[in-house]
Design an enzyme around this catalytic site. Structure first.
Site, short mmCIF file in Angstrom:
data_model
loop_
_atom_site.label_atom_id
_atom_site.label_comp_id
_atom_site.label_asym_id
_atom_site.label_seq_id
_atom_site.Cartn_x
_atom_site.Cartn_y
_atom_site.Cartn_z
N ARG A 1 83.44 -69.97 4.52
CA ARG A 1 83.91 -68.74 5.17
C ARG A 1 83.09 -68.43 6.41
O ARG A 1 81.86 -68.59 6.41
CB ARG A 1 83.83 -67.56 4.19
N ARG B 1 77.95 -70.90 -0.13
CA ARG B 1 79.25 -70.95 -0.82
C ARG B 1 80.24 -71.88 -0.11
O ARG B 1 80.36 -71.87 1.11
CB ARG B 1 79.87 -69.55 -0.90
N ARG C 1 81.34 -47.50 -4.80
CA ARG C 1 80.35 -48.06 -3.88
C ARG C 1 79.34 -47.02 -3.39
O ARG C 1 78.40 -47.35 -2.68
CB ARG C 1 81.04 -48.70 -2.68
N ARG D 1 75.63 -56.86 5.21
CA ARG D 1 76.25 -56.45 3.95
C ARG D 1 75.21 -55.99 2.94
O ARG D 1 75.41 -55.01 2.21
CB ARG D 1 77.07 -57.62 3.37
N LYS E 1 79.08 -60.73 -9.95
CA LYS E 1 79.89 -59.75 -10.69
C LYS E 1 81.27 -60.32 -11.04
O LYS E 1 81.73 -60.21 -12.18
CB LYS E 1 80.05 -58.46 -9.88
#
Length: 316
Positions: free
Chosen positions: A160, A127, A88, A171, A13
């Site tokens: 991370r 990532r 959300r 999540r 997004k």
């Protein structure tokens, strides 16, 4: 053009929002970025958010909406915006719709970026980010030439701590339970558009533009889906059919046998009662009358024949 981007974490997004912002010259409004900017600038809204965070509380929906509303007052948002990170859940979506109506800037569409679960896991766990220039990599789909070293500046790449399978799985479960129902919410309004968000960033951008161009030009037609007609309750069914309510209730049950047979019998009975007067034709009597008439004619002919014979005999 006023849109909101929907999709699971890792669906891209943020990446697409930045590219679309440049393409259509409307701001990318990320609630996460807005919150951090307000905290850094020490704005009144930022200070309220800081107080909540320092107390170990979540920033309230009202406060987030107030921050979004302030951002949309800027001149660059007059032609539209790309909202990312909010809403959300359904209550947030309702509150957002109400706020946008109040400022005469209602949403045109919600764009759902669809990605399979396995691909999301790859994107999120793989990532890597350069600590110096912020360049983004992925060890599965877009790896650096040298491991843990940025191709641009040679800086170290950061992984991370929360980009692990356990945290990411949590999540994604939160997304499934809270955010995914928004798809149905916007579909019921006729505003949902779906884009396949798998593949090269440029290919995904082309698909996004194909969907967004009609919206930007005001050519998109809002088609609200027709909801199915609910099945009548037992009492209503009984009133319509004029049968016993208990029988109607039994007939509406999934595994019920054909309990409506009495109704089927009653209907033909009325039709038969009306049809009875039609069959009254005295055909046999007419036939007898005709036979009698024929016999009378024959008798008359015989009598004449006898009279004619007598006359001829006398003349002789």
């Amino acid at each position: 053009m006023r849109i909101v981007l929907l999709g699971a974490p890792g669906s891209g997004k943020g990446t697409q929002a930045k590219l679309l912002s440049e393409k259509y010259r409307i701001p990318h409004v990320s609630t996460g970025d807005l919150l951090r900017a307000n905290l850094a600038a020490g704005t009144p809204l930022g200070l309220q958010a800081k107080a909540a965070m320092d107390a170990g509380q979540l920033v309230s929906d009202d406060l987030v909406l107030a921050i979004i509303r302030e951002r949309l007052k800027n001149p660059d948002a007059k032609k539209g915006f790309i909202l990312d990170g909010f809403p959300r859940n359904i209550p947030q979506a309702n509150a957002l719709d109400a706020m946008l109506r109040n400022i005469a800037q209602p949403l045109d569409a919600a764009i759902l970026m669809e990605v399979d679960f396995d691909i999301l896991m790859q994107r999120l766990t793989g990532r890597r980010t350069c600590e110096n220039c912020g360049a983004a990599y992925n060890v599965y789909t877009n790896p650096p030439r040298l491991e843990d070293q940025c191709d641009r500046c040679g800086g170290p790449l950061h992984h991370r701590a929360d980009d692990n399978e356990e945290t990411i799985g949590n999540r994604l479960r939160v997304y499934e339970g809270q955010t995914k129902p928004l798809i149905g919410y916007y579909r019921d309004q006729g505003r949902i558009e779906t884009v396949d968000a798998v593949g090269d960033v440029k290919d995904i951008l082309k698909r996004m533009i194909a969907v967004l161009d009609p919206i930007a030009k005001g050519q998109r037609k809002v088609i609200v889906p027709v909801k199915p007609v609910p099945v009548p309750k037992a009492s209503k069914a009984a009133a319509m059919l004029k049968v016993d309510p208990k029988a109607a209730k039994a007939a509406l049950k999934p595994g019920a046998k054909a309990a409506a047979k009495p109704v089927a019998k009653a209907a033909p009975a009325k039709v038969q009662a009306k049809a009875k007067p039609k069959a009254k034709k005295p055909e046999p009597k007419k036939a007898k009358k005709k036979e009698v008439k024929k016999k009378d004619k024959h008798k008359k002919k015989d009598k004449k024949h006898k009279k004619d014979k007598k006359k001829k005999h006398k003349k002789k």
